[in-house]
Design an enzyme around this catalytic site. Sequence first.
Site, PDB file in Angstrom:
ATOM      1  N   CYS A  75     -20.122 -23.760  -7.605  1.00  0.00           N
ATOM      2  CA  CYS A  75     -18.767 -23.711  -8.176  1.00  0.00           C
ATOM      3  C   CYS A  75     -18.161 -25.115  -8.206  1.00  0.00           C
ATOM      4  O   CYS A  75     -18.639 -25.965  -8.941  1.00  0.00           O
ATOM      5  CB  CYS A  75     -17.912 -22.701  -7.422  1.00  0.00           C
ATOM      6  SG  CYS A  75     -16.492 -22.132  -8.360  1.00  0.00           S
ATOM      7  N   HIS A  88     -20.809 -17.831  -7.873  1.00  0.00           N
ATOM      8  CA  HIS A  88     -20.948 -17.755  -6.423  1.00  0.00           C
ATOM      9  C   HIS A  88     -22.158 -16.918  -6.031  1.00  0.00           C
ATOM     10  O   HIS A  88     -22.048 -15.709  -5.875  1.00  0.00           O
ATOM     11  CB  HIS A  88     -19.671 -17.133  -5.826  1.00  0.00           C
ATOM     12  CG  HIS A  88     -18.485 -18.017  -5.918  1.00  0.00           C
ATOM     13  ND1 HIS A  88     -18.208 -18.978  -4.965  1.00  0.00           N
ATOM     14  CD2 HIS A  88     -17.510 -18.118  -6.850  1.00  0.00           C
ATOM     15  CE1 HIS A  88     -17.103 -19.617  -5.311  1.00  0.00           C
ATOM     16  NE2 HIS A  88     -16.647 -19.109  -6.443  1.00  0.00           N
ATOM     17  N   GLU A  99     -23.515 -16.600  -3.268  1.00  0.00           N
ATOM     18  CA  GLU A  99     -23.352 -15.990  -1.943  1.00  0.00           C
ATOM     19  C   GLU A  99     -22.641 -14.639  -2.012  1.00  0.00           C
ATOM     20  O   GLU A  99     -22.612 -13.906  -1.032  1.00  0.00           O
ATOM     21  CB  GLU A  99     -22.611 -16.953  -1.003  1.00  0.00           C
ATOM     22  CG  GLU A  99     -21.111 -17.124  -1.232  1.00  0.00           C
ATOM     23  CD  GLU A  99     -20.751 -18.099  -2.345  1.00  0.00           C
ATOM     24  OE1 GLU A  99     -21.654 -18.490  -3.121  1.00  0.00           O
ATOM     25  OE2 GLU A  99     -19.570 -18.457  -2.444  1.00  0.00           O
TER      26      GLU A  99
END
Lengths: 245, 212
Positions: free
Chosen positions: B89, B194, B196
Site C-alpha cells: 500500500c 493489503h 495481510e
Amino acid sequence: MIPVLLLGDGGLVKTERFRSPRYVGDPINAVRIFNELRADEVVFLDIFATPQGRTVSAEFVRRVGEEADMPFAVGGGVRSVEAVRELLAAGAEKVVLGTVAVEHPSFVAEVAQAFGSSTVVVCLDVKRDLWGRRWVWSRRASRRSIYPPDEFALTMERMGAGELIVHAVEREGTMKGYDLELLRQVSRSVTIPVVALGGAGRMSDFGEAVGKAGATAVAAGSLFVFHGPHRGVLISYPERTELPF
Amino acid sequence: MDRGKTLSLDVTLLDLGSGNLHTVRRKLERLGARVVVTAEPEVVAGADKLVVPGVGHFGAAMAHLRSSGLAEALGRAALEREVPTLGLCLGMQILAEHGEEGGGPGLGWLPGRVVRLRPPDPLRYKVPHMGWNRLSVLRSEALLEGIPSEAEFYFAHSYHWAGADPADVAAETEYGYRFPSVIRRGALMGVQFHPERSHEAGLRLLRNFLSL
C-alpha cells in the site's frame, strides 16, 4: 457484504432497535468462522461502551487482529485520538465513530489527518421523528441531533471520513428490507463509500441497496448471527455466487 | 539475486508506525518466516529481505523516512545489495518519484508518480477505494504464482501509481479506470492492496515473496 457484530459484556449480542441485547456467542470463534466463510470484512461495535463511559477494548482488538484473514473495523465509545491510535495499532483496519462524530464533528477531521481517511468510518444512526422526517441521532439513538442524514453525511465527507455506515435504526432486526430512500439520499450527497445497515432479510435486499439506492456495500447484523434452538450461535454467509452483485 | 534452493525466511519488517504492522508480522510468521520488526537504520541496511508496510500520508511518511535515516538505509539494502523488498500500500507508493499527497518527492527508485484517484463517475466509484477487487495480470510474475485470475484482494486507498514504466507493471486493477496494482523491477516490488487481509490469495502472495 459485511457482518456487523455487536459486543456486550464479553460476548456477541443481538439487539432489536438497540434494545434488549441477548448473548449469542464468542466473538473470536465468530472471526474464525468468518475466515472460513471468506467474509469480505467484519465490523465489531461495543454497544455498551458509550453509556458506560468506556471505549471498546484494545486487548479484544488484538485478539481479533491475530485471527482475522479479512479487514475489520471496531467502534464503541471511541472519543480520543489516543484511543484511535491504540485500536489501529492493535490491528483494526478502521475505527467506527458514532456519538463523537455527531457531537464533535471536527474530531473526525483530527483523526483523518492523523491516520488517513481510509481508517475512519462514521456511523450515522438514523431515526424518524413524529412527522416522518429523518434525523441523525447519537448515544445509541437516545439523543436527536439537528442534522438530517444527507447534510451530516456531507459534513463528514468534508471532515475527511473515508466511509459512512448509514444505519436505519428502526429497521434493525426487522428483516423487512433496507431503507432505500435514506440510502439514496445519502449516496447521492457524497463521493465517499456508503454502507447500508438495518433491515436486511433476503438476498434481494442486498442487490436493491446497491443497484437501486447507490450503496457501495451492504452490512447486516441479525441476518448473519442468530440464535440456534439450543442457544448456540449460528453463523451464515452467502457464497460469492449467491450474491446478486 | 540468489534463486537457489536455500529459502531465506528471515524477514525485516520496517516499523513506520502504521497500524497493520503486527498483522503483517503475524501473517509472515504463520508462513514460517522469522520476522524482525525494526525502525533502526543499521538493521534495515543489513536485511536479507524487506517488507515495508504502510498506511497513512505520503508526505508524512517520506519526511519521517528522510529525517530518521531510514530512506538511506532502505537504499543500501534494496538498491545497493538488491535485497528483495516488498512495499505494501503506502509502502509501494513511496517507491515513486513524486506523491500528490503532501506534494513532495518519494524515494524515486521507480519511474512514476502517485496521484489521487479521480474516477470519471465519482458517484459510482467512491473514493477511497475500499473493498475487494481483482487483478488484470499483464505478465508472468513470481509474486502472483498459483493465485487464480479471479482472486480478489482488499484495497483501501485514495491514491495510486501513474506513469509507471510499462515493463514494471505486473498487474493492474480497474476502478473506473485502470491503475497499477502490482509493480516490480528486479528486487523492488510493490502491491497497492493489503495481502495481510486478503484471505488466502494474500497469504499466497506473501508466501511467494518468501520464496524469492
